[in-house]
Design a protein around this motif. Sequence first.
Motif, PDB file in Angstrom:
ATOM      1  N   ALA A 104       0.884  -1.417   0.359  1.00 29.45           N
ATOM      2  CA  ALA A 104      -0.054  -0.017   0.134  1.00 29.45           C
ATOM      3  C   ALA A 104       0.920   0.912  -0.246  1.00 29.45           C
ATOM      4  N   LYS A 105       2.159   1.145   0.612  1.00 33.53           N
ATOM      5  CA  LYS A 105       2.461   2.372   1.149  1.00 33.53           C
ATOM      6  C   LYS A 105       3.672   2.734  -0.504  1.00 33.53           C
ATOM      7  N   SER A 106       3.837   1.654  -0.961  1.00 31.67           N
ATOM      8  CA  SER A 106       4.230   1.861  -2.578  1.00 31.67           C
ATOM      9  C   SER A 106       3.689   1.587  -3.407  1.00 31.67           C
ATOM     10  N   SER A 107       2.300   1.412  -3.600  1.00 33.28           N
ATOM     11  CA  SER A 107       1.309   2.120  -4.198  1.00 33.28           C
ATOM     12  C   SER A 107       1.468   3.255  -4.135  1.00 33.28           C
ATOM     13  N   ALA A 108       1.545   3.859  -3.266  1.00 37.99           N
ATOM     14  CA  ALA A 108       1.211   5.245  -3.070  1.00 37.99           C
ATOM     15  C   ALA A 108       2.005   6.542  -3.784  1.00 37.99           C
ATOM     16  N   SER A 109       3.182   6.062  -4.077  1.00 36.24           N
ATOM     17  CA  SER A 109       3.699   6.989  -4.538  1.00 36.24           C
ATOM     18  C   SER A 109       3.886   6.507  -5.988  1.00 36.24           C
ATOM     19  N   LYS A 110       2.643   6.110  -6.588  1.00 38.22           N
ATOM     20  CA  LYS A 110       2.634   5.467  -7.951  1.00 38.22           C
ATOM     21  C   LYS A 110       1.124   6.640  -8.111  1.00 38.22           C
ATOM     22  N   PRO A 111       1.214   6.777  -9.852  1.00 37.36           N
ATOM     23  CA  PRO A 111      -0.408   7.094  -9.883  1.00 37.36           C
ATOM     24  C   PRO A 111      -1.519   6.103 -10.218  1.00 37.36           C
ATOM     25  N   LEU A 163      -2.850   3.741   6.617  1.00 42.65           N
ATOM     26  CA  LEU A 163      -3.185   4.863   5.256  1.00 42.65           C
ATOM     27  C   LEU A 163      -1.955   5.897   5.265  1.00 42.65           C
ATOM     28  N   TYR A 164      -2.276   5.717   3.462  1.00 46.56           N
ATOM     29  CA  TYR A 164      -1.100   6.545   3.161  1.00 46.56           C
ATOM     30  C   TYR A 164      -1.428   7.040   1.413  1.00 46.56           C
ATOM     31  N   MET A 165      -1.238   8.847   2.152  1.00 48.23           N
ATOM     32  CA  MET A 165      -2.289   9.652   0.876  1.00 48.23           C
ATOM     33  C   MET A 165      -1.152   9.350  -0.533  1.00 48.23           C
ATOM     34  N   ARG A 166      -1.732   9.561  -1.296  1.00 48.52           N
ATOM     35  CA  ARG A 166      -1.648  10.195  -2.638  1.00 48.52           C
ATOM     36  C   ARG A 166      -1.169  11.268  -2.926  1.00 48.52           C
ATOM     37  N   LYS A 167      -2.588  12.278  -2.701  1.00 53.54           N
ATOM     38  CA  LYS A 167      -2.232  13.653  -2.986  1.00 53.54           C
ATOM     39  C   LYS A 167      -3.400  14.483  -1.548  1.00 53.54           C
ATOM     40  N   ASP A 168      -2.421  15.371  -1.471  1.00 55.19           N
ATOM     41  CA  ASP A 168      -3.082  16.426  -0.855  1.00 55.19           C
ATOM     42  C   ASP A 168      -5.290  16.510  -0.358  1.00 55.19           C
ATOM     43  N   VAL A 169      -5.600  15.312   0.546  1.00 56.51           N
ATOM     44  CA  VAL A 169      -6.860  15.506   1.304  1.00 56.51           C
ATOM     45  C   VAL A 169      -7.628  16.898   2.341  1.00 56.51           C
ATOM     46  N   GLU A 170      -8.647  17.532   1.307  1.00 60.48           N
ATOM     47  CA  GLU A 170      -8.685  19.002   2.345  1.00 60.48           C
ATOM     48  C   GLU A 170      -9.686  17.761   3.890  1.00 60.48           C
ATOM     49  N   GLY A 173      -4.022   2.092   1.734  1.00 64.12           N
ATOM     50  CA  GLY A 173      -4.315   0.986   2.562  1.00 64.12           C
ATOM     51  C   GLY A 173      -4.522  -0.199   2.590  1.00 64.12           C
ATOM     52  N   ALA A 174      -3.749  -0.355   3.664  1.00 64.51           N
ATOM     53  CA  ALA A 174      -3.763  -1.819   4.297  1.00 64.51           C
ATOM     54  C   ALA A 174      -4.372  -2.183   5.608  1.00 64.51           C
ATOM     55  N   ARG A 201      -1.728  15.704   4.039  1.00 61.26           N
ATOM     56  CA  ARG A 201      -1.087  16.157   2.421  1.00 61.26           C
ATOM     57  C   ARG A 201      -0.617  14.760   2.194  1.00 61.26           C
ATOM     58  N   LYS A 202       0.616  14.908   0.957  1.00 59.34           N
ATOM     59  CA  LYS A 202       0.810  13.664  -0.170  1.00 59.34           C
ATOM     60  C   LYS A 202       2.110  13.727   0.698  1.00 59.34           C
ATOM     61  N   GLY A 203       1.878  12.423   1.411  1.00 56.54           N
ATOM     62  CA  GLY A 203       3.290  11.653   1.899  1.00 56.54           C
ATOM     63  C   GLY A 203       3.386  11.084   2.998  1.00 56.54           C
ATOM     64  N   ASP A 204       1.824  11.854   3.364  1.00 59.20           N
ATOM     65  CA  ASP A 204       1.680  11.290   4.720  1.00 59.20           C
ATOM     66  C   ASP A 204       0.996   9.938   4.503  1.00 59.20           C
TER      67      ASP A 204
END
Length: 512
Positions: free
Chosen positions: A37-44, A241-248, A217-218, A379-382
């Motif tokens: 899940a963490k690695s996937s968050a760094s990909k589109p 949870l692993y943020m792929r983008k910023d979420v408000e 997420g895992a 935020r992205k990367g959090d």
Amino acid sequence: MKLRLVVAILLSTSLSSYAAEALDRTEFTFEDLKALAKSSASKPYSPSVNPAPELIDKMTYDQHWKIRFKEEEALYPSGKNAPVQLFYPGRYFPDQVRIYIRDDKSLVQSVPFDNEKFEMPADSPAHNLPEGFGFSGFRIMRPDMKPDWISFLGASYFRTDGPEGQYGLSARGVAINTGMSQAEEFPRFSAFWLGPAEQEGESLSVWALLEGPSITGAYRFGLSKDNKNAKGHITSVTAHLYMRKDVERLGIAPLTSMYWYSETDKTIAKDWRPEIHDSDGLAIHTGIGQHIWRPLNNPQSVSTNSFIDENPQGFGLIQRDRNFNHYQDDGVFYHKRSSAWIKPNGDWGKGAVQLIEIPTKDETFDNIVAYWVPEKPARKGDQFTFSYDIEWRPQDPKSQALASVVNTRQGLGGIPGQPIPEEINKMVIDFEGPVLEGLDRDSGIQAIVEARNGEILEPIRAYPIVGTNQWRLTFDYKQVNNNPVSIRAYLADKKDQAISETWVSDARVNIK
């Protein structure tokens, strides 16, 4: 082949299209799933592809539910007491999920999709389904294939039938930008691993991969049926949870329900039944020990209420009214609908329990959402980790030291027999609990009522209801602007100590 060695394969394509054999007989651990899940968050993000969207879309509701998983194809990842059946894809849940069975040696094997696993009418459009499809979810049956008690179906939704065997509200893995002007995002569980129970008292363990445009997420779920302490089912959740983008707006432990009308606002609907709702209130047990009850509304426009807190002890969407005569529905049995109580494990820090209410004109759509929003921006990367239990109960756990709200009603203000005042409403709140037993009008009980965007009018009355163990609090109120009147009320003793939970509500002067 280790799971970590096939991460590259999984990330190069969507889970709906990669070769299921890649994970066949693969060693599996939760740490591997977290790494994935963490690695996937760094990909589109790669959305799933529906091989036959037109065919799935034209399959009607009735046609879909005539497709039944064959009993002889049932899976037994945790023994005969928790048989698993799989769901066929349909119009409202066309995305396919991969299903894997994990044994007690941490090895997994894929479950291939096959039309032969299902019974379907001869004229079912499902016979024309092309290759490339997968299951849409799963459900766990009681022994001997008696009714199911929990199901995972659609996006990241799951729900149980609760202590009285009646499905109602749902939970979700996560909520993204719910109730905002921008479109809500619905991440989905794209793969499940089902295996033997890891903890005492659990019926089954489930691991899931969450994927969405803004998040991955895992998840680990421990599923328990008929827990005596909660008087219902328990779903233990651990989410990384692993943020792929910023979420408000990131919603943790979201619950989704339906509220059309009740005795509080029965004038908004013309249905013959007295009340229609899966839940009638939001209950919160705050970090400092305060108990809050917020009756639900069917608002005129989307409404958002935030209850700021730190390290909450629990919250949930609750169906407190469990009297059949109040609903008169002998088809879907609203009085049996389960409540869901979120019980955090560990400290969640600062944030808010947030309630979203959306207007509805019937009972077919969920319009209520409640969840926890961390104070820390997403935020992205959090990365975020949350652990909690969902107790599927008849009602919320009550405080023995405080009386609870059992009824909320509103109507025209004023005094019967006298001219009805304009733009004034009356609120009536009933409390019940052991703390009220033996108290009378001479016991010094006080009614504490406060308002914002409005004015509370004298007299304010609190008194025992003749022939019952309940106390009633009544008052009139009026708006001072076009915003709802935010009201807070509770009962206190003569030493100014609260003896009831705190009732809060956003009310409008709209009774006619």
